[in-house]
Design a protein around this motif. Structure first.
Motif, mmCIF file in Angstrom:
data_model
loop_
_atom_site.group_PDB
_atom_site.id
_atom_site.type_symbol
_atom_site.label_atom_id
_atom_site.label_comp_id
_atom_site.label_asym_id
_atom_site.label_seq_id
_atom_site.Cartn_x
_atom_site.Cartn_y
_atom_site.Cartn_z
ATOM 1 N N ASP A 34 -15.966 28.590 26.132
ATOM 2 C CA ASP A 34 -15.949 28.590 27.628
ATOM 3 C C ASP A 34 -17.366 28.374 28.402
ATOM 4 O OD1 ASP A 34 -15.338 29.258 30.261
ATOM 5 O OD2 ASP A 34 -15.237 31.474 29.924
ATOM 6 N N ARG A 35 -17.576 27.205 28.575
ATOM 7 C CA ARG A 35 -18.935 26.809 29.044
ATOM 8 C C ARG A 35 -19.406 27.682 30.369
ATOM 9 N NH1 ARG A 35 -21.670 21.676 27.476
ATOM 10 N NH2 ARG A 35 -21.117 21.325 25.162
ATOM 11 N N ALA A 36 -18.213 27.821 31.203
ATOM 12 C CA ALA A 36 -18.482 28.305 32.482
ATOM 13 C C ALA A 36 -18.895 29.791 32.384
ATOM 14 C CB ALA A 36 -17.256 28.424 33.568
ATOM 15 N N GLY A 37 -18.206 30.343 31.285
ATOM 16 C CA GLY A 37 -18.673 31.973 31.020
ATOM 17 C C GLY A 37 -19.834 32.211 30.605
ATOM 18 N N ALA A 38 -20.159 30.907 29.545
ATOM 19 C CA ALA A 38 -21.610 31.136 28.905
ATOM 20 C C ALA A 38 -22.545 30.836 29.950
ATOM 21 C CB ALA A 38 -21.359 29.993 27.802
ATOM 22 N N ILE A 39 -22.399 29.747 31.076
ATOM 23 C CA ILE A 39 -23.363 29.787 32.017
ATOM 24 C C ILE A 39 -23.855 30.961 32.767
ATOM 25 C CG2 ILE A 39 -23.889 28.577 34.138
ATOM 26 C CD1 ILE A 39 -22.415 26.134 33.027
ATOM 27 N N GLY A 40 -22.618 31.884 33.329
ATOM 28 C CA GLY A 40 -22.801 32.902 33.816
ATOM 29 C C GLY A 40 -23.613 34.064 32.930
ATOM 30 N N GLU A 41 -23.263 34.136 31.670
ATOM 31 C CA GLU A 41 -23.846 34.957 30.856
ATOM 32 C C GLU A 41 -25.449 34.444 30.687
ATOM 33 O OE1 GLU A 41 -24.203 36.650 26.116
ATOM 34 O OE2 GLU A 41 -22.340 35.497 26.972
ATOM 35 N N ALA A 42 -25.671 33.319 30.601
ATOM 36 C CA ALA A 42 -27.088 32.785 30.500
ATOM 37 C C ALA A 42 -27.875 33.266 31.596
ATOM 38 C CB ALA A 42 -27.149 31.311 30.236
ATOM 39 N N ALA A 43 -27.244 32.793 32.872
ATOM 40 C CA ALA A 43 -27.855 33.339 34.078
ATOM 41 C C ALA A 43 -28.324 34.590 34.302
ATOM 42 C CB ALA A 43 -26.910 32.856 35.371
ATOM 43 N N ARG A 44 -27.456 35.697 33.782
ATOM 44 C CA ARG A 44 -27.805 37.025 33.544
ATOM 45 C C ARG A 44 -28.967 37.313 32.630
ATOM 46 N NH1 ARG A 44 -22.610 37.075 34.184
ATOM 47 N NH2 ARG A 44 -21.974 37.318 32.036
ATOM 48 N N ARG A 45 -28.799 36.897 31.437
ATOM 49 C CA ARG A 45 -29.590 37.003 30.129
ATOM 50 C C ARG A 45 -31.032 36.611 30.681
ATOM 51 N NH1 ARG A 45 -28.830 37.063 24.150
ATOM 52 N NH2 ARG A 45 -26.822 37.393 24.632
ATOM 53 N N PHE A 46 -31.227 35.549 31.142
ATOM 54 C CA PHE A 46 -32.404 34.731 31.381
ATOM 55 C C PHE A 46 -33.089 34.702 32.716
ATOM 56 C CE2 PHE A 46 -30.716 32.445 27.631
ATOM 57 C CZ PHE A 46 -31.675 32.790 26.744
ATOM 58 N N ASP A 47 -32.118 35.741 33.639
ATOM 59 C CA ASP A 47 -32.646 36.012 34.958
ATOM 60 C C ASP A 47 -32.804 34.732 35.769
ATOM 61 O OD1 ASP A 47 -33.465 37.512 37.088
ATOM 62 O OD2 ASP A 47 -35.408 37.476 36.605
ATOM 63 N N LEU A 48 -31.946 33.724 35.862
ATOM 64 C CA LEU A 48 -31.915 32.467 36.332
ATOM 65 C C LEU A 48 -31.769 32.702 37.934
ATOM 66 C CD1 LEU A 48 -29.906 30.125 33.874
ATOM 67 C CD2 LEU A 48 -32.300 30.715 33.954
ATOM 68 N N THR A 49 -32.265 31.777 38.873
ATOM 69 C CA THR A 49 -32.070 31.892 40.088
ATOM 70 C C THR A 49 -30.787 31.031 40.448
ATOM 71 O OG1 THR A 49 -32.974 29.566 40.397
ATOM 72 C CG2 THR A 49 -34.674 31.475 40.501
ATOM 73 N N PRO A 50 -30.333 31.381 41.670
ATOM 74 C CA PRO A 50 -28.879 30.762 41.994
ATOM 75 C C PRO A 50 -28.922 29.189 41.699
ATOM 76 C CG PRO A 50 -29.557 32.364 43.463
ATOM 77 C CD PRO A 50 -30.813 32.365 42.523
ATOM 78 N N LEU A 51 -30.312 28.658 42.214
ATOM 79 C CA LEU A 51 -30.365 26.976 42.034
ATOM 80 C C LEU A 51 -30.325 26.698 40.511
ATOM 81 C CD1 LEU A 51 -33.018 26.225 44.757
ATOM 82 C CD2 LEU A 51 -30.827 25.513 44.631
ATOM 83 N N ASP A 52 -31.111 27.458 39.718
ATOM 84 C CA ASP A 52 -30.956 27.233 38.094
ATOM 85 C C ASP A 52 -29.325 27.188 37.832
ATOM 86 O OD1 ASP A 52 -33.695 26.826 38.202
ATOM 87 O OD2 ASP A 52 -33.988 29.117 37.228
ATOM 88 N N GLU A 53 -28.788 28.208 38.100
ATOM 89 C CA GLU A 53 -27.344 28.466 37.713
ATOM 90 C C GLU A 53 -26.403 27.170 38.318
ATOM 91 O OE1 GLU A 53 -23.926 31.907 37.477
ATOM 92 O OE2 GLU A 53 -25.754 32.099 38.674
#
Length: 68
Positions: A34-53
């Motif tokens: 589930d790529r959308a879910g994985a992106i959300g997890e990556a955003a939290r795990r790697f402290d991404l900015t909203p623009l990165d996400e």
């Protein structure tokens, strides 16, 4: 400008590069990921900015996109 990451200060963009590597590894291990879910997890795990996400959503969410 540098941001703090899990290992201390990281150069600008390094969190996004690490997130992309992690996402690509996950997608190889689990083709039906589930790529959308994985992106959300990556955003939290790697402290991404909203623009990165947003970049990941636009470019990596669909198989065959940038890096995926």
């Amino acid at each position: 400008m540098a941001r703090e990451g899990s290992g201390g200060l990281l150069p600008e963009g390094e969190s996004l590069r690490r997130a992309l590597r992690w996402l690509d590894e996950r997608a190889r291990e689990e083709p039906k990921l589930d790529r959308a879910g994985a992106i959300g997890e990556a955003a939290r795990r790697f402290d991404l900015t909203p623009l990165d996400e947003e970049f990941l959503i636009r470019s990596w969410k669909t198989p065959g996109g940038a890096g995926g």
